[in-house]
Design a protein around this motif. Structure first.
Motif, PDB file in Angstrom:
ATOM      1  N   ALA A  64      73.143  32.188  54.279  1.00 42.63           N
ATOM      2  CA  ALA A  64      72.522  33.483  54.576  1.00 42.63           C
ATOM      3  C   ALA A  64      72.583  34.447  53.387  1.00 42.63           C
ATOM      4  N   SER A  65      73.574  34.310  52.533  1.00 40.62           N
ATOM      5  CA  SER A  65      73.699  35.229  51.393  1.00 40.62           C
ATOM      6  C   SER A  65      72.721  34.900  50.276  1.00 40.62           C
ATOM      7  N   ARG A  67      69.387  33.960  50.827  1.00 43.15           N
ATOM      8  CA  ARG A  67      67.998  34.099  51.274  1.00 43.15           C
ATOM      9  C   ARG A  67      67.278  35.199  50.506  1.00 43.15           C
ATOM     10  N   THR A  68      65.977  35.039  50.379  1.00 44.34           N
ATOM     11  CA  THR A  68      65.161  36.101  49.784  1.00 44.34           C
ATOM     12  C   THR A  68      64.931  37.194  50.821  1.00 44.34           C
ATOM     13  N   ALA A  69      64.417  38.331  50.384  1.00 41.87           N
ATOM     14  CA  ALA A  69      64.217  39.461  51.290  1.00 41.87           C
ATOM     15  C   ALA A  69      63.239  39.129  52.428  1.00 41.87           C
ATOM     16  N   GLY A  72      65.043  36.852  54.833  1.00 41.37           N
ATOM     17  CA  GLY A  72      66.061  37.631  55.537  1.00 41.37           C
ATOM     18  C   GLY A  72      65.452  38.491  56.625  1.00 41.37           C
ATOM     19  N   LEU A  73      64.282  39.064  56.345  1.00 42.12           N
ATOM     20  CA  LEU A  73      63.603  39.866  57.364  1.00 42.12           C
ATOM     21  C   LEU A  73      63.170  38.988  58.533  1.00 42.12           C
ATOM     22  N   PHE A  75      64.693  36.299  59.686  1.00 41.29           N
ATOM     23  CA  PHE A  75      65.875  36.053  60.504  1.00 41.29           C
ATOM     24  C   PHE A  75      66.341  37.328  61.197  1.00 41.29           C
ATOM     25  N   PHE A  76      66.161  38.462  60.531  1.00 33.18           N
ATOM     26  CA  PHE A  76      66.537  39.747  61.113  1.00 33.18           C
ATOM     27  C   PHE A  76      65.700  40.055  62.337  1.00 33.18           C
ATOM     28  N   GLY A  90      63.267  47.687  57.566  1.00 35.80           N
ATOM     29  CA  GLY A  90      63.382  46.422  56.837  1.00 35.80           C
ATOM     30  C   GLY A  90      62.044  45.954  56.288  1.00 35.80           C
TER      31      GLY A  90
END
Length: 120
Positions: A64-65, A67-69, A72-73, A75-76, A90
């Motif tokens: 998870a650390s 991932r690209t933005a 990450g969005l 998954f968010f 986000g």
């Protein structure tokens, strides 16, 4: 890029050759300065393509650390589907770099797109 270099008048290369320019000099001092808008357009498009690499990052990166933005969005969104203000914030954060790059290079981007569209 191919369209741009094919539409470059051969007389420019011939004139440089008559003046004694080598192949490298013709490329770096004649052809590349003329291709600046096309190269800027290519750069913006490659940046946008690499920034939006969602499926590749989704499949290949499990940490998870790392991932690209945009990933990450994605998954968010799956974790916080009811918190709309946070999702909107986000989304703006993910869109901001592409918007800034486009605004900085918009003149060259449009000029590069139009350079290959003209016939003549």
């Amino acid at each position: 890029m191919r369209t741009h270099f094919r539409s470059t008048p051969p007389s420019l290369v011939e004139a440089a050759r008559i003046d004694g320019a080598s192949s490298g000099t013709v490329l770096f001092r004649v052809l590349l300065p003329l291709a600046r808008p096309s190269l800027m357009t290519l750069g913006v498009l490659v940046f946008m393509w690499s920034w939006n690499q969602f499926p590749l990052v989704l499949v290949l990166i499990q940490d998870a650390s790392m991932r690209t933005a945009p990933a990450g969005l994605g998954f968010f969104v799956g974790q916080n589907s009811t918190d709309v203000p946070t999702l909107a914030a986000g989304t703006i954060i993910v869109m901001l770099p592409i918007t800034v790059v486009y605004l900085l290079f918009r003149r060259s981007f449009v000029a590069g797109l139009l350079q290959g569209a003209m016939k003549g």
